[in-house]
Design a protein around this motif. Structure first.
Motif, mmCIF file in Angstrom:
data_model
loop_
_atom_site.group_PDB
_atom_site.id
_atom_site.type_symbol
_atom_site.label_atom_id
_atom_site.label_comp_id
_atom_site.label_asym_id
_atom_site.label_seq_id
_atom_site.Cartn_x
_atom_site.Cartn_y
_atom_site.Cartn_z
ATOM 1 N N VAL A 42 0.820 -1.215 0.000
ATOM 2 C CA VAL A 42 0.000 0.000 0.000
ATOM 3 C C VAL A 42 0.856 1.268 0.000
ATOM 4 O O VAL A 42 0.411 2.323 -0.472
ATOM 5 N N ASN A 54 -2.557 0.384 -4.380
ATOM 6 C CA ASN A 54 -2.902 1.752 -4.018
ATOM 7 C C ASN A 54 -2.672 2.647 -5.227
ATOM 8 O O ASN A 54 -1.536 3.008 -5.536
ATOM 9 N N ASP A 421 -11.752 1.834 -6.667
ATOM 10 C CA ASP A 421 -10.715 1.845 -5.636
ATOM 11 C C ASP A 421 -10.215 3.273 -5.469
ATOM 12 O O ASP A 421 -10.012 4.003 -6.461
ATOM 13 N N GLY A 423 -7.237 5.695 -3.336
ATOM 14 C CA GLY A 423 -6.026 5.616 -2.540
ATOM 15 C C GLY A 423 -5.459 6.965 -2.169
ATOM 16 O O GLY A 423 -5.670 7.968 -2.859
ATOM 17 N N VAL A 439 -5.620 2.816 1.452
ATOM 18 C CA VAL A 439 -6.422 2.480 0.290
ATOM 19 C C VAL A 439 -7.762 1.898 0.726
ATOM 20 O O VAL A 439 -7.855 1.240 1.765
#
Length: 576
Positions: A42, A54, A421, A423, A439
């Protein structure tokens, strides 16, 4: 600057909302780099797999690159079943019977064999290998005199003498002590019989005054089978002693008991290809990928009303109980067998199997904000998801539950959906080598249909993970670590939650990269313990990553140690 602050505050608000309202799906491991350092990725800004771990890191690594990875893993607590010594388990009832076999001799069925030697030493027989009933009765009469008990009615009836000795329970404690000493003496004289003597010693150690009397009576009558012995002395309790085969039986029976209560076998494969298009300008990297994955898990659950180990042998029944590291064998009957045994034809055990296959095609972008506090990156990945799943459940007794499987693949559902997603990454101005990452994957929690008939679904719940990394020598040496902030759901019924903490070191040499690390799932109920990870990359195009725990099983058909958790990945990657 005010615009930057507003954007950052909005993003942090989204993360705060997610953290307080959702649960997380098992995070997974894509690519070889993170797999070698305890699944950390990450905050690993030089990883080619930022698109998965991420997307904010795409703003910090402006390099272009290409990477590929293929691999599989399994997780199980049933590998230990291959170490069970079935022959030793099956031989134990015969050992009980052989231990107390009589025959020959004089009087009430003279004592011979292993028990005969022990009783011979205990009573001081002229021929220790063949004590007579008269010598046994004389010993018992003298023992009564020692405790102020006068035996009446003659001395030729062992059962009558034992009944009179019941007036003073302490006499049987003394007899037990003599019997234990005689077992030790006999072991020294007959080391070839140490196995049987160890078994007898374990039985005697767990007897009390009442059933010591039953043991003497059974032995003097030449009892030849376990069931008669159980009728005479009651339950037989065994604990680890000098007999190695008995210790193995206890180990194996406890293994069986653990597996009956909790068993699981899971397979997964995560594969991917990713292309990163970098930039020397302020904009970050644009990344494309295709990531097919598949997960499968099977678990057997006992009928809660039929969870006892009761064994049928012809018309006889024996039950096995567990307590304090030992086992107790006791007399049972057909009613208990039919109503409670796991082996009963009336039992209704359940076998559950679930599988999910997912293909993700993500597109990600990261953007960097340079502030007085340091570099702040945000990233977004939008992904098309094709998913399919299959669930299988079968109920039945022990004999038929694993037979006649009937999988029907004609109506496997197909799901077309998407996922988001988000991040964050932060590199403080005062510590440029330090990177912090956060994330949230699958913010929209997409659903995968697993059964068209029942409309059953599996939700890809939001995953929240934080990470940290620190580099030395221009990132030739990098430390990275990740932590799941929330427990993750799994498709396994026996280990429904997962929460990983892991990390490790990356060593970047000119032609060879090395990675070492460790990870631990502190929500798992499978007890796989600490998992060691490692990897090596040679010239970019050949990359191997391996993860394994310490729980090894060596008694298996392959003849090699098998861990209860193992992951292997092969891949490669280039950056420019």
């Amino acid at each position: 600057m005010k615009t930057h602050k507003t954007i950052i505050m909005c993003i942090c608000s989204v993360f705060s909302l997610v953290c307080t309202s959702t649960m997380a799906l098992e995070f997974g491991q894509m690519g070889n780099i993170s797999a070698g350092v305890g699944s950390a990725g990450v905050a690993l800004k030089n990883s080619q797999w930022a698109l998965y771990y991420n997307p904010a890191l795409l703003a910090m690594n402006k390099k272009s690159g290409f990477a590929y990875s293929f691999g599989a893993s399994y997780k199980t607590n049933i590998a230990q079943a291959t170490s069970i010594d079935i022959d030793n388990l099956q031989a134990m009832p015969d050992k009980f019977s052989a231990l107390f076999e009589g025959g020959g001799g004089t009087g009430g069925g003279g004592l011979q064999g292993t028990v005969g030697n022990v009783f011979g030493n205990m009573v001081g027989a002229a021929d220790p290998s063949n004590p007579t009933s008269d010598e046994l009765n004389t010993y018992l009469t003298n023992k009564g005199t020692e405790f102020g008990i006068t035996i009446t009615g003659g001395t030729n009836n062992t059962e009558d003498i034992l009944a009179q000795l019941q007036k003073n329970p302490e006499v049987f404690d003394s007899i037990k002590g003599d019997l234990q000493s005689a077992i030790g003496q006999t072991t020294e004289q007959n080391p070839q019989d140490s196995e049987s003597l160890g078994l007898l010693g374990s039985i005697v150690d767990n007897l009390n005054g009442k059933n010591i009397s039953g043991l003497i009576e059974a032995s003097s009558n030449g009892t030849t089978d376990v069931n008669t012995l159980l009728d005479t002395i009651g339950p037989i309790t065994l604990s680890a002693g000098t007999d190695p085969s008995l210790r193995r039986v206890l180990q194996d029976v406890n293994t069986i008991n653990e597996l009956l209560q909790n068993n699981d076998f899971s397979l997964s494969t995560q594969n991917g290809i990713v292309l990163n298009i970098g930039s020397s300008k302020k904009r970050g990297t644009i990344s494309f990928g295709i990531m097919p994955s598949a997960y499968a898990s099977a678990t057997a659950k006992l009928d809660p009303s039929h969870n006892q180990i009761i064994i049928q042998n012809g018309s006889d029944y024996m039950g096995v109980d567990f307590s304090n590291g030992g086992i107790t064998i006791q007399k049972s009957d057909g009613t208990n067998y039919n109503n409670s045994s796991i082996l009963s034809s009336n039992a209704n055990h359940t076998l559950n199997a679930t599988s999910i296959a997912i293909v993700e095609i993500p597109i990600g972008y990261g953007h960097l904000f340079e502030t007085k506090l340091g570099d702040i990156a945000v990233g977004l990945a939008a992904k098309y998801i094709f998913g399919t799943g299959y669930g299988y459940t079968k109920e039945g007794n022990y004999e038929n539950i694993f037979q006649n499987f009937s999988f029907t693949f004609g109506n496997i559902p197909q799901t077309h959906t998407f996922g988001i997603d988000l991040g964050l990454a932060y590199a403080p101005r005062v510590a440029k080598n330090l990177t912090l990452g956060l994330v949230a994957k699958n913010l929209n929690m997409p659903k995968i249909v697993t059964d068209t008939a029942t409309n059953a679904t599996t939700r890809l719940n939001t995953q929240i993970r934080a990470g940290v990394s620190y580099g030395w020598l221009n990132d030739k040496i990098v430390f990275a670590a990740d932590l799941d902030l929330l427990p993750n759901d799994t498709i396994s019924l026996s280990r429904p939650k997962s929460q990983i903490a892991g990390g490790g070191l990356l060593l970047d040499f000119k032609y060879v990269d090395l990675r070492v690390g460790a990870m631990y799932d502190f929500r798992s109920q499978s007890d796989e313990g600490m998992i060691l990870t490692g990897g090596i990359n040679i010239l970019g195009f050949l990359d191997i990553a391996v993860q394994s725990n310490f729980h090894m099983t060596t008694n298996n058909q392959l003849g090699i140690p098998i861990p209860s958790y193992l992951l292997v990945k092969v891949g490669g990657g280039f950056s420019w």
